[in-house]
Design a protein around this motif. Structure first.
Motif, PDB file in Angstrom:
ATOM      1  N   MET A   1       0.828  -1.206   0.000  1.00  0.00           N
ATOM      2  CA  MET A   1       0.000   0.000   0.000  1.00  0.00           C
ATOM      3  C   MET A   1       0.864   1.259   0.000  1.00  0.00           C
ATOM      4  O   MET A   1       0.545   2.240  -0.680  1.00  0.00           O
ATOM      5  CB  MET A   1      -0.948  -0.016   1.207  1.00  0.00           C
ATOM      6  N   LEU A   2       1.950   1.252   0.759  1.00  0.00           N
ATOM      7  CA  LEU A   2       2.855   2.405   0.776  1.00  0.00           C
ATOM      8  C   LEU A   2       3.483   2.623  -0.593  1.00  0.00           C
ATOM      9  O   LEU A   2       3.589   3.757  -1.068  1.00  0.00           O
ATOM     10  CB  LEU A   2       3.952   2.198   1.822  1.00  0.00           C
ATOM     11  N   ARG A   3       3.915   1.534  -1.218  1.00  0.00           N
ATOM     12  CA  ARG A   3       4.530   1.672  -2.540  1.00  0.00           C
ATOM     13  C   ARG A   3       3.515   2.119  -3.582  1.00  0.00           C
ATOM     14  O   ARG A   3       3.829   2.924  -4.469  1.00  0.00           O
ATOM     15  CB  ARG A   3       5.166   0.340  -2.946  1.00  0.00           C
TER      16      ARG A   3
ATOM     17  N   PRO B   1       9.439   3.335   1.857  1.00  0.00           N
ATOM     18  CA  PRO B   1       8.586   2.259   2.379  1.00  0.00           C
ATOM     19  C   PRO B   1       9.333   1.147   3.097  1.00  0.00           C
ATOM     20  O   PRO B   1       8.943   0.712   4.185  1.00  0.00           O
ATOM     21  CB  PRO B   1       7.871   1.749   1.120  1.00  0.00           C
ATOM     22  N   ALA B   2      10.428   0.665   2.512  1.00  0.00           N
ATOM     23  CA  ALA B   2      11.170  -0.436   3.148  1.00  0.00           C
ATOM     24  C   ALA B   2      11.838   0.012   4.437  1.00  0.00           C
ATOM     25  O   ALA B   2      11.925  -0.748   5.405  1.00  0.00           O
ATOM     26  CB  ALA B   2      12.211  -0.996   2.185  1.00  0.00           C
ATOM     27  N   GLU B   3      12.320   1.259   4.479  1.00  0.00           N
ATOM     28  CA  GLU B   3      12.902   1.787   5.717  1.00  0.00           C
ATOM     29  C   GLU B   3      11.853   1.836   6.814  1.00  0.00           C
ATOM     30  O   GLU B   3      12.108   1.458   7.963  1.00  0.00           O
ATOM     31  CB  GLU B   3      13.442   3.198   5.490  1.00  0.00           C
TER      32      GLU B   3
ATOM     33  N   LEU C   1      18.589  -0.781   6.799  1.00  0.00           N
ATOM     34  CA  LEU C   1      17.379   0.016   6.563  1.00  0.00           C
ATOM     35  C   LEU C   1      16.850   0.578   7.879  1.00  0.00           C
ATOM     36  O   LEU C   1      16.515   1.761   7.983  1.00  0.00           O
ATOM     37  CB  LEU C   1      16.302  -0.844   5.896  1.00  0.00           C
ATOM     38  N   ALA C   2      16.747  -0.277   8.897  1.00  0.00           N
ATOM     39  CA  ALA C   2      16.235   0.151  10.193  1.00  0.00           C
ATOM     40  C   ALA C   2      17.157   1.177  10.842  1.00  0.00           C
ATOM     41  O   ALA C   2      16.699   2.152  11.454  1.00  0.00           O
ATOM     42  CB  ALA C   2      16.043  -1.050  11.119  1.00  0.00           C
TER      43      ALA C   2
ATOM     44  N   VAL D   1      18.149   3.082  -3.826  1.00  0.00           N
ATOM     45  CA  VAL D   1      17.068   2.107  -3.964  1.00  0.00           C
ATOM     46  C   VAL D   1      16.408   1.957  -2.609  1.00  0.00           C
ATOM     47  O   VAL D   1      17.032   1.490  -1.655  1.00  0.00           O
ATOM     48  CB  VAL D   1      17.591   0.748  -4.470  1.00  0.00           C
ATOM     49  N   ASP D   2      15.151   2.405  -2.509  1.00  0.00           N
ATOM     50  CA  ASP D   2      14.449   2.460  -1.225  1.00  0.00           C
ATOM     51  C   ASP D   2      15.296   3.189  -0.178  1.00  0.00           C
ATOM     52  O   ASP D   2      15.382   2.803   0.979  1.00  0.00           O
ATOM     53  CB  ASP D   2      14.094   1.054  -0.725  1.00  0.00           C
ATOM     54  N   GLY D   3      15.946   4.245  -0.615  1.00  0.00           N
ATOM     55  CA  GLY D   3      16.736   5.073   0.290  1.00  0.00           C
ATOM     56  C   GLY D   3      18.130   4.578   0.558  1.00  0.00           C
ATOM     57  O   GLY D   3      18.907   5.264   1.232  1.00  0.00           O
ATOM     58  N   ALA D   4      18.497   3.407   0.048  1.00  0.00           N
ATOM     59  CA  ALA D   4      19.817   2.832   0.312  1.00  0.00           C
ATOM     60  C   ALA D   4      20.709   2.986  -0.913  1.00  0.00           C
ATOM     61  O   ALA D   4      20.257   2.844  -2.056  1.00  0.00           O
ATOM     62  CB  ALA D   4      19.685   1.357   0.677  1.00  0.00           C
TER      63      ALA D   4
END
Length: 286
Positions: A69-71, A117-119, A150-151, A237-240
Motif C-alpha cells: 500500500m505504501l509503494r 517504504p522499506a525503511e 534500513l532500520a 534504492v528504497d533510500g539505500a
C-alpha cells in the motif's frame, strides 16, 4: 470447533495488534481497516496447518500488505505535494483508535512519512514490535544485514540525526571506485576495495542471467566483476545506496553493497522483475 471459526477467533485475538502495526505503517485509519481486512482474507485462503506462531504469521502478512500500500501510494503521486499527512484519529467502533494514535504521536508519524517504504517497515517492525531482522528480510526482499541497515538509517532520521554527508560521500566514493575498476578490468583496483572475506550472492533471476548463486573471497569476486558494470550506475534504492542496471528505461539488476570500514564486505544482486518494480529507485549519475 470448525477450522474457519477457530481461525476467526485467533484473528480477533490478534486484531488490536494488527491494527497497531498497520497504523504505524500507514498513518491512516481508513487504510488500516483495508490492510487488516486484506490480512483476514489472506488468512482465510491460506493453509496454516504448519504455522507454529500464528501471531507472527499475521504480523508478517499485514506488514506485506502495508508495504504494498505504501509503494502504491508513492507511485500514485505524480506531482510533488509533500509528505502524506497522517489522519487525526477519533474513537470509533473499535474504541481504542484514539488511544493508539496518542501512543504513537503525531510528530513521529510525520517523520515516518518521510521514510522510504522499506525503511519504514524495517524500523516499525524491529524497533516498535521487536520483530527479528531474519523475519523482516524476506518481506523487503533483502538479506538480514541489509534489513538491519534500513532500520538503522530510519532510526537516525527518526531521532533527528541523519547520517553525516561525509558518511554517504565516503560510501559513494567506494561505489564509484568499484564501478570504475570493474569497467576498466582493474583486478588490483577491485581487490583493494573488497574485504578479504567478501561474499557475493545472487537471486534466482540473476542466476538465470549467468551469475553464480554465491561467490566467496576477494580474489574470486574481483575476477567475477572484472571488465563488467558497463551499464551500471550508482543509485538510491528504497533510500539505500546501491548499483542499478537500467535497460529500456526499466531496472534489470540491482546490486546492494554492504560496507565494512572502507571495504565492501557483501554484494547482493537481484534481478527478479516483480520485486524490482516495487522499489523506489533514483539514479545518482544520469
Amino acid at each position: 470447533m470448525d477450522e474457519k471459526r477457530f481461525l476467526a477467533e485467533k484473528f480477533e485475538a490478534n486484531r488490536a495488534h494488527l491494527r497497531a502495526v498497520a497504523y504505524r505503517m500507514l498513518g491512516s485509519t481508513s487504510e488500516v481497516d483495508d490492510a487488516v481486512q486484506e490480512t483476514w482474507l489472506r488468512l482465510s485462503r491460506s493453509d496454516t496447518s504448519a504455522v507454529e506462531n500464528l501471531g507472527g504469521w499475521l504480523t508478517t502478512v499485514v506488514a506485506r500488505v502495508c508495504l504494498d500500500m505504501l509503494r502504491s501510494r508513492k507511485s500514485r503521486r505524480e506531482e510533488p505535494m509533500g509528505p502524506h499527512v497522517p489522519e487525526p484519529v477519533a474513537d470509533d467502533t473499535h474504541g481504542r483508535d484514539a488511544e493508539m494514535a496518542d501512543s504513537v504521536g503525531a510528530a513521529l508519524l510525520v517523520v515516518l512519512e518521510t521514510l522510504a517504504p522499506a525503511e519504514r517497515l524495517a524500523f516499525v517492525l524491529h524497533d516498535m514490535f521487536a520483530v527479528p531482522f531474519e523475519e523482516i528480510a524476506p518481506i523487503v526482499g533483502r538479506t538480514p544485514a541489509a534489513a538491519r541497515q534500513l532500520a538503522s538509517r530510519a532510526r537516525r532520521r527518526v531521532q533527528g540525526t541523519p547520517p553525516p554527508d561525509t558518511d554517504f560521500g565516503r560510501q559513494k566514493n567506494i561505489v564509484d571506485a568499484f564501478l570504475k575498476a570493474s569497467r576498466e578490468g582493474d583486478f588490483d583496483g577491485l581487490l583493494a576495495l573488497l574485504d578479504p572475506d567478501v561474499v557475493f550472492r545472487a537471486d534466482s533471476a540473476a542466476q538465470r542471467l549467468g551469475s553464480l548463486a554465491e561467490i566467496r573471497g576477494a580474489a574470486a569476486v574481483a575476477e567475477t566483476f572484472k571488465g563488467r558494470a558497463q551499464s551500471a550506475k550508482p543509485a538510491l534504492v528504497d533510500g539505500a545506496l546501491a548499483i542499478a542496471v537500467i535497460l529500456g528505461g526499466e531496472p534489470r539488476i540491482v546490486v546492494w553493497l554492504t560496507m565494512k570500514a572502507d571495504r565492501i564486505a557483501g554484494i547482493e544482486a537481484m534481478a527478479d522483475a516483480e520485486r524490482l518494480s516495487g522499489f523506489d529507485l533514483e539514479l545518482l549519475d544520469k
